[in-house]
Design an enzyme around this catalytic site. Structure first.
Site, mmCIF file in Angstrom:
data_model
loop_
_atom_site.group_PDB
_atom_site.id
_atom_site.type_symbol
_atom_site.label_atom_id
_atom_site.label_comp_id
_atom_site.label_asym_id
_atom_site.label_seq_id
_atom_site.Cartn_x
_atom_site.Cartn_y
_atom_site.Cartn_z
ATOM 1 C CD GLU A 258 -2.804 1.137 2.264
ATOM 2 O OE1 GLU A 258 -3.747 2.188 2.501
ATOM 3 O OE2 GLU A 258 -2.779 0.348 3.180
ATOM 4 C CB CYS A 459 -7.274 3.047 3.852
ATOM 5 S SG CYS A 459 -7.849 2.225 5.440
ATOM 6 C CG ASN A 589 -8.951 -2.397 2.883
ATOM 7 O OD1 ASN A 589 -8.274 -3.210 2.984
ATOM 8 N ND2 ASN A 589 -8.744 -1.123 3.482
ATOM 9 C CD GLU A 590 -8.984 -2.078 7.378
ATOM 10 O OE1 GLU A 590 -8.930 -1.131 7.717
ATOM 11 O OE2 GLU A 590 -8.312 -3.249 7.641
#
Length: 867
Positions: A258, A459, A589-590
């Site tokens: 990321e 994120c 994503n989460e």
């Protein structure tokens, strides 16, 4: 001193698990429950009373519900919570969030312990909102929401709802009766709501709080023990069974990349010029740095002005460019790089830039690498500047080694000169790729032997609001045509490192690519940004979802399509005619598993399944190992028949010590697990031998469950020293050094010593104390490709452990020489590295396991020994 956790467990258990009715006699049938918050917005508290006169808190400042809205950690606030029980028996809780975003929050529970995912409807009219107040109207059976506009002339507004997905039109307020009560708890007057409920419901809350306290006690346990507790040597006996073998995933160890902590620009992406396109903007850092603008990292000598223009750019996606008005030849446009430009003597660097000039007399451009005191480290001259935008290229050979050079761009003419996309790239990139990766960092990742790479987030993938969602199409094609954007982590993404480069890098290191795209909603830690729907609960408008879904399908075609197809042709034009053979794609994503998420995720999933049934869609189960998103994420995965679910959790050492059976309980008939983000965290958030041993312990337990856990990846991967938004990370680096952590070497050992067949083993201890048993973990796996047995043993005790290993079922060659690799040291050590030893192995042998160590033994077996 004996282990304290077993007696504590038995004591707590008496309070956590009530028998029939309760643990106590003569309790009331019902009592009063008071629900309230505090002025700091920390969450929802409960207290109970028999007579509404004397109130007893349920846990000291224990929050039964916290707000999940807004940025990370301390910014998630719950103000004025209002609890109401609907006629169907379900509890509703609403609260106001802050003074900026104009949203309120709502969630539902059937038992006051488990709460469904939260929603955050935006109030009308649009505009910032102050002092939100929520009250229940028992006559209309709904909620009056009142708020003060940030515009003094507008005053107070109200709206009414009994469905938090819809509001009636807002109007100027006629205040309704406030249903709140003020009571005194612990000598402090607080505001909340009072409810008469059955005592067994209060008893459930008391048990839930005590269970949470026990979990917190477990999590606070650390690895360290007093060596004086061990009066006798510790010995273990191990005997793997080839007859009970089971296949396990050969994809267990991967990496997750990321762009956090400056992992891309200034990091893995090898570009040496910072802000090369003059596209930095104040909004990248949300106004936190006044100097962060299109001139950042640039300067001009001799006090000459530097103007940034947008009138006639190279490309609409790259609007800004530099303008020099040169009165006297010698004016230099200077870039400092990312805190200096590192160069090595004798190595070559590719220079490229775009330039134009409307002057009649146009000259070439002199480009130099210089030091702070005028030292010359290399130079080159380009061809003549053109009247229109012209790409100019040359090569500079460094004449010295330094870490803090700067680049000077000196037009050899006077008058107006316009410049853009000024780039300096080492020829020595990983695998020699143009526009490729920094060689040493990329090699450190390749050395892990990852089976896959997840990218580009995290994120970052779903962004800070809808407008910041990572759009993969903006990251491919010519560099000057890529569309940069702000980074959710507070800086800038040039997207020089884009989807094509990610796919190419995966191919170069032999890792399966695992791209992750937003599920039509932005990051769960984003916000509404001033009442504009686009934060956590702002999904891409439904009328735009078809186009977004097509974008996701286009991504798969770009990776796998024929070179003659629309997007396959773009891949071929980028230099890769053959498909990248994409097999996996992550959706989300989460995320908060809200109705908005579920609807959009399902649409994307169904479209992929219909057009590309061979692609494995990876779902998401939130950011924690428990809670509503974890539960709802798994329920959605089961409902849709997903093959893989992405789990995330960051835990303290105590969690890893006390949850070694976490995956043993998983239902083998449902989706398999991709543990996409995890790490062990200690106070002050650093990586040391203690965290690395906890991660080794966890991976050993994951290997045992390699039939249900298919993939794992530590997070975050990279961090540039001085630019970290998150700690700990697996690899730290600066402009010239790569600094792997102890955790890196644990990942490397698992990556190099993976197997595809698990052999259960019996284990016996000379001392059956629980604190000893949970600090030793073992794994036996076979690598069927090489026909080798791999033994992994984690010793989290402060004393050496003697082992007796019986390999009589493994058909080991007599006097076989094996390699034993060991990481050992003190728990606080941050720089220990593996050591290798030769070991004589027979059907039974006795390796000693050092204190606080992780050991790997690799042994050759006879052909077909485990068949």
């Amino acid at each position: 001193m004996r282990n304290i956790f077993l007696p504590v467990f038995m004591t707590v258990l008496l309070f956590v698990v009530p028998t029939k009715g309760s643990l106590y006699a003569n309790e009331p049938d019902s009592a009063y429950l008071f629900a309230y918050g505090d002025t700091n917005g920390n969450g929802l508290y409960f207290a109970w009373s028999i007579d509404q006169g004397s109130w007893h808190t349920i846990g000291h400042r224990h929050t039964f519900l916290k707000s999940d809205y807004g940025r990370w950690g301390s910014q998630k606030r719950m103000y004025n919570p209002f609890l109401y029980r609907a006629p169907d028996g379900k509890w509703h809780c609403t609260w106001s969030l802050n003074h900026e975003d104009g949203a309120v929050a709502h969630t539902v529970s059937s038992n006051l312990v488990y709460w469904e995912p939260q929603s955050y409807p935006v109030l009308m009219p649009l505009g910032n909102c102050l002092d939100t107040e929520i009250n229940y109207d028992p006559h209309k059976k709904g909620f009056h929401i009142l708020w003060q506009s940030d515009k003094p002339t507008e005053g107070i507004y109200q709206t009414f709802t009994n469905d938090f997905s819809q509001f009636t039109p807002a109007e100027k307020s006629k205040r309704h009766p406030n249903n709140r009560r003020e009571v005194t708890i612990g000598g402090v007057e607080v505001s909340g709501t009072v409810h008469r409920i059955a005592w067994e419901e209060i008893d459930r809350l008391i048990s839930a709080q005590r269970l949470a306290a026990y979990k917190q006690l477990q999590n606070s346990e650390r690895v360290a023990m007093n060596p004086g507790q061990f009066r006798e040597p510790v010995t273990i006996s191990l005997s793997p069974s080839a007859k009970e073998k089971k296949p396990i995933s050969d994809m267990l160890i991967g990496i997750f990349y990321e762009d956090i902590n400056y992992a891309a620009d200034g990091g893995l992406y090898a570009e040496l010029v910072q802000n090369r396109g003059f596209e930095y903007a104040l909004s990248d850092k949300e106004g936190r740095d006044e100097n962060w603008n299109s001139r950042f990292a640039w300067s001009v000598n001799n006090g000459s002005p530097l103007t940034i223009d947008t009138l006639s750019p190279i490309h609409a996606n790259n609007r800004h460019y530099a303008v020099l008005e040169i009165e006297k030849q010698g004016v230099a446009l200077i870039n400092e790089g990312f805190n200096g430009i590192p160069v090595k003597k004798g190595e070559k660097y590719n220079l490229s830039l775009f330039a134009r000039s409307t002057e009649k007399r146009r000259g070439p451009i002199l480009v130099r690498l210089t030091g702070k005191n005028g030292e010359l480290y290399g130079e080159t001259t380009t061809g003549r500047i053109g009247a229109g935008w012209k790409k100019m290229e040359a090569v500079i050979t460094a004449t010295a080694t330094t870490t803090d050079a700067r680049i000077e761009v000196i037009p050899q003419q006077t008058g107006r000169v316009e410049l853009d996309m000024i780039s300096l790239f080492p020829q020595n990139t990983f695998k020699g790729r143009k526009n490729g990766m920094r060689a040493d960092l990329a090699q450190a990742l390749a050395d892990l032997k990852p089976r896959f790479m997840r990218f580009p987030g995290g994120c970052v993938a779903h962004g800070d609001g809808i407008g910041n969602i990572y759009r993969w199409e903006n990251t491919i094609g010519p560099l000057e045509a890529r569309k940069p954007q702000r980074n959710l982590w507070g800086y800038h993404q040039s997207f020089g490192l884009g989807y094509h480069e990610y796919f190419q890098f995966c191919e170069d290191i032999g890792a399966e690519p695992v791209p992750v795209v937003a599920a039509g909603v932005p990051c769960q830690n984003s916000a509404h940004h001033g009442c504009v729907i686009g934060g956590q609960q702002g999904g891409i408008p439904m009328e735009e979802m078809d186009a977004y879904i097509q974008s996701v399908l286009n991504l798969i075609e770009y990776a796998n399509g024929d070179a003659k197809s629309e997007w396959g042709r773009k891949r071929a034009e980028a230099g890769h005619p053959k498909p990248f053979n994409l097999k996996y794609i992550g959706i989300g994503n989460e995320d908060l598993i809200s109705d908005i998420f579920v609807k959009r995720f399902t649409m994307i999933h169904d479209a992929i399944r219909e057009k590309y049934p061979e692609i494995t869609v990876i779902g998401t189960a939130g950011p924690f190992s428990e809670g509503s998103d974890y539960v709802e994420g798994w329920e959605l995965a089961t409902r849709l028949g997903l093959k893989l679910v992405d789990e995330h959790y960051y835990q303290p050492p105590g969690w890893y010590l006390n949850n070694q059976d976490f995956y043993d309980r998983y239902d083998r008939s449902k989706a398999k697990v991709y543990l996409g983000e995890y790490a062990a965290h200690v106070p002050n958030r650093h990586n040391n031998l203690e965290t690395a041993l906890c991660e080794a312990l966890h991976l050993i337990n994951v290997e045992r469950n390699g039939d249900i856990v298919e993939m794992t990846s530590y997070a975050p991967l990279l961090a540039k020293e001085g630019y970290t938004q998150w700690n700990p990370d697996l690899i730290y680096f600066n402009n010239s050094e790569v600094k792997p952590t102890v955790g890196y070497y644990v990942q490397k050992l698992f990556g190099h010593h993976s197997g595809n067949e698990y052999l259960p083993s019996g284990i016996s201890f000379s001392d059956n104390r629980e604190d000893i048993k949970k600090r030793i973990a073992t794994s036996f796996v076979m690598d069927k490709k090489t026909n080798e047995l791999i033994i992994k043993i984690a010793n989290l005790l402060p004393v050496p452990v003697s082992s007796f290993i019986d390999l009589s079922e493994m058909n080991i060659t007599k006097e076989e020489t094996a390699i034993m690799t060991v990481i050992k040291g003190n728990l606080d050590d941050r720089t220990v590295k593996p050591e290798e030893f030769t070991l004589s192995v027979q059907e039974d042998f006795n390796p000693e396991l050092p204190a606080y160590s992780f050991s790997v033994i690799r042994i050759k077996t006879n052909n077909n020994s485990s068949n």
